[in-house]
Motif scaffolding. Structure first.
Motif, PDB file in Angstrom:
ATOM      1  N   SER A  14       0.839  -1.203   0.000  1.00  0.00           N
ATOM      2  CA  SER A  14       0.000   0.000   0.000  1.00  0.00           C
ATOM      3  C   SER A  14       0.873   1.253   0.000  1.00  0.00           C
ATOM      4  CB  SER A  14      -0.914   0.016   1.227  1.00  0.00           C
ATOM      5  OG  SER A  14      -0.148   0.246   2.398  1.00  0.00           O
ATOM      6  N   GLN A  15       0.293   2.360  -0.424  1.00  0.00           N
ATOM      7  CA  GLN A  15       1.036   3.629  -0.488  1.00  0.00           C
ATOM      8  C   GLN A  15       1.602   4.007   0.874  1.00  0.00           C
ATOM      9  OE1 GLN A  15       1.653   3.968  -3.942  1.00  0.00           O
ATOM     10  NE2 GLN A  15       1.945   5.992  -3.089  1.00  0.00           N
ATOM     11  N   GLU A  16       0.821   3.785   1.944  1.00  0.00           N
ATOM     12  CA  GLU A  16       1.268   4.151   3.286  1.00  0.00           C
ATOM     13  C   GLU A  16       2.500   3.348   3.681  1.00  0.00           C
ATOM     14  OE1 GLU A  16      -2.013   3.071   2.757  1.00  0.00           O
ATOM     15  OE2 GLU A  16      -2.795   5.096   2.535  1.00  0.00           O
ATOM     16  N   ARG A  17       2.455   2.047   3.405  1.00  0.00           N
ATOM     17  CA  ARG A  17       3.596   1.193   3.751  1.00  0.00           C
ATOM     18  C   ARG A  17       4.813   1.553   2.912  1.00  0.00           C
ATOM     19  NH1 ARG A  17       2.687  -4.126   6.180  1.00  0.00           N
ATOM     20  NH2 ARG A  17       1.154  -3.743   7.789  1.00  0.00           N
ATOM     21  N   ILE A  18       4.593   1.823   1.639  1.00  0.00           N
ATOM     22  CA  ILE A  18       5.707   2.176   0.758  1.00  0.00           C
ATOM     23  C   ILE A  18       6.341   3.479   1.234  1.00  0.00           C
ATOM     24  CG2 ILE A  18       6.359   2.834  -1.598  1.00  0.00           C
ATOM     25  CD1 ILE A  18       5.680  -0.149  -1.305  1.00  0.00           C
ATOM     26  N   GLN A  19       5.523   4.461   1.610  1.00  0.00           N
ATOM     27  CA  GLN A  19       6.034   5.747   2.088  1.00  0.00           C
ATOM     28  C   GLN A  19       6.838   5.556   3.371  1.00  0.00           C
ATOM     29  OE1 GLN A  19       5.925   8.534   0.321  1.00  0.00           O
ATOM     30  NE2 GLN A  19       7.227   9.452   1.860  1.00  0.00           N
TER      31      GLN A  19
END
Length: 127
Positions: free
Chosen positions: A54-59
């Motif tokens: 997910s974007q949050e995890r990637i960030q």
């Protein structure tokens, strides 16, 4: 495999990696009947993988990588200044953790074996 493509820098973006991952999981679900373990495993893997990617995890991962790069370059982070653990101390710490985990695994294994033997002797007994 995905691992090989990552090692060989064959993905141009995270989205390309995600698409490949989704395709693999969807194929497993298409070519295996829903009641099979393969279909069920692919479905769980897809769900878990999408959370991880997910974007949050990637960030968060990007921030961690930047933080680790700073540690490596400067020897300490910008905002924190905790004492550095030397390689030897770190190695000793890891060995203690490994030994502790092995001891816990052995205890758990022995407990499970004893419980299994009790159940074999008296199948109606409750744990």
């Amino acid at each position: 495999t995905i691992r090989e493509k990552i090692r060989n820098n064959e993905y141009q973006s995270i989205e390309e990696l995600k698409d490949n991952f989704k395709q693999i999981c969807h194929n497993a679900m298409i070519y295996n009947k829903p009641e099979t373990i393969y279909h069920k495993a692919a479905k769980k893997l897809l769900n878990s993988g999408m959370k991880i990617l997910s974007q949050e995890r990637i960030q968060s991962l990007k921030q961690s990588i930047e933080f680790m790069a700073e540690l490596q370059a400067n020897g300490k982070p910008k905002e924190q200044s905790e004492p550095q653990v030397t390689g030897e101390a770190k190695s000793d710490s890891l060995n203690v953790k490994d030994e502790s985990m092995e001891a816990e695994d052995a205890k758990s294994s022995k407990s499970q074996t004893k419980e299994h033997k009790r159940k074999e002797k008296d199948p109606d007994r409750k744990s």
